[in-house]
Design a protein around this motif. Structure first.
Motif: not given
Length: 411
Positions: A126, A146, A149-150, A182, A193
């Motif tokens: 993440d 990568y 995010h989420n 994560v 998460c």
């Protein structure tokens, strides 16, 4: 102002033929800053155990029995009975087969990742991953991908791309290990998460999950076991869980837990375990007593969650500021609604709010980062830390103080 580190402050003074031990009070609910007693909204002392008499007396008793430290790594002459007891207790508490403890919280996940993931392996991470995860990835020399995010769609896109790539060379794909790394509750965003979705992707694409729970251990779940208990996910579905003992357990260091064959591997390959002096017995004893308190009073986790929700709600609508993070997060971020366009100027404005609050006996702190080292630098923010010790009146006072500062400084 950096976050106040949890620690037991010990000073030995010699008076003539006598040695006197001074046991200085660690940063707890109320702290002295620049000569003023302030309400502490800056220290990661979620359960208020840093100031627990039981924990301090247990640590002091252990100090008298074992001395200050071992001066050696666990594999040589650094293992004491309290280390083994703490590992056994942590494994039992988390309902896993085995646990391993490290003497430094930051080094825990930073050592665990390169113990398993090597050059040529692939790690899906993440973008909001904390700095200790980033250092572990760097040490592993693995190929890092990568995902947003989420964003589970973005993660699945990367997993599908890798699956297609593997089909081109099945022989090579057979020897490549794949991991998803994560955080249960992200320290840089205060977001939770989506663990159930991650577990589905794990089995669909045959990858392993490493879960960093420093912010969620001792916080989430009916008994404080973290994000797996919060979501009702079988802990055996997670390949490795790590957390530090510096936020909820009133100690120092960290631990990893999971199946025995996974944990045992770290005893010969976890660099922070093999090459660092072991955790001082005093701090291991303190962590054991903190676990005792957590098990005796599971209601404390509900109290903490209620106060987190209260703080989150109280800070809503602060002029010029927005609250970043889940209502259940014990460390929220206050960010500027509208950036000035300069990170330096944004930090100056937020610093002015922190200073204004400090003058009125509310201790806050800016979230600090190594700007040039972070892979994805988070936006500037004020970090507001919630603990069970804060009263409703103190929370309202802090929220009102922040509102006044925002009106005055951000007008």
């Amino acid at each position: 102002m950096a976050t106040f580190a949890p620690a037991y402050h010990l000073i030995l003074e010699v008076f003539g033929d006598s040695t006197v031990l001074f046991f200085y009070r660690p940063p707890s609910h109320r702290i002295i800053v620049n000569g003023k007693e302030c309400i502490n909204f800056a220290s990661f002392n979620f359960l208020g155990l840093l100031d627990s008499e039981r924990v301090k007396l247990k640590a002091l008793s252990s100090l008298k029995k074992y001395g200050v430290g071992t001066c050696g790594p666990r594999g040589f002459y650094g293992t004491f009975d309290v280390h083994l007891e703490l590992e056994e207790r942590l494994a039992k508490f988390m309902r896993t087969e085995e646990a391993i403890i490290y003497s430094y919280g930051f080094a825990t996940i930073a050592s665990a990742i390169p113990a398993y993931s090597k050059r040529g392996d692939i790690v899906f991470v993440d973008e909001a991953a904390c700095f200790s995860i980033q250092k572990g990835l760097q040490a592993s020399r693995s190929f890092v991908k990568y995902f947003k995010h989420n964003d589970m769609e973005d993660l699945e896109r990367l997993l599908k791309e890798q699956e297609i790539e593997d089909q081109k060379n099945p022989r090579k794909a057979k020897v490549i290990r794949r991991f998803i790394v994560v955080e249960g509750l992200y320290i840089n965003t205060a977001d939770l998460c989506p663990l159930p979705e991650l577990v589905k992707l794990k089995y669909k694409y045959k990858v392993r999950i490493f879960l960093e729970e420093s912010m969620s251990f001792g916080v989430l779940g009916e008994h404080g076991r973290g994000v797996t208990e919060h979501f009702g996910v079988n802990i055996d579905d997670i390949d490795l869980i790590s957390a530090n003992m510096e936020n909820a357990l009133a100690s120092i260091g960290g631990f990893c837990c999971g199946r025995s064959f996974v944990i045992d591997h770290q005893r010969l390959s976890g660099q922070g375990y093999c090459f660092s002096a072991s955790l001082p017995p005093m701090l291991a004893s303190a962590a054991i007593e903190a676990l005792n308190i957590m098990e005796e009073d599971p209601g404390v986790f509900r109290v903490l969650r209620d106060k987190c929700k209260h703080v989150h709600k109280a800070l809503q609508g602060t002029p010029g500021l927005k609250v970043a993070g889940e209502p259940l997060a014990p460390a929220l971020h206050l960010q500027l609604e509208n950036s000035t366009g300069s990170r330096t100027n944004d930090l100056k404005l937020l610093r002015a709010i922190v200073d204004y609050s400090l003058e009125r006996r509310i201790a806050l702190t800016l979230a600090r980062y190594l700007d040039k080292e972070e892979r994805f630098l988070p936006p500037p923010s004020i970090r507001v830390v919630v603990t069970v010790e804060q009263t409703q009146e103190e929370i309202e006072k802090a929220a009102q103080c922040i509102r006044e500062a925002a009106v005055k400084i951000l007008k």
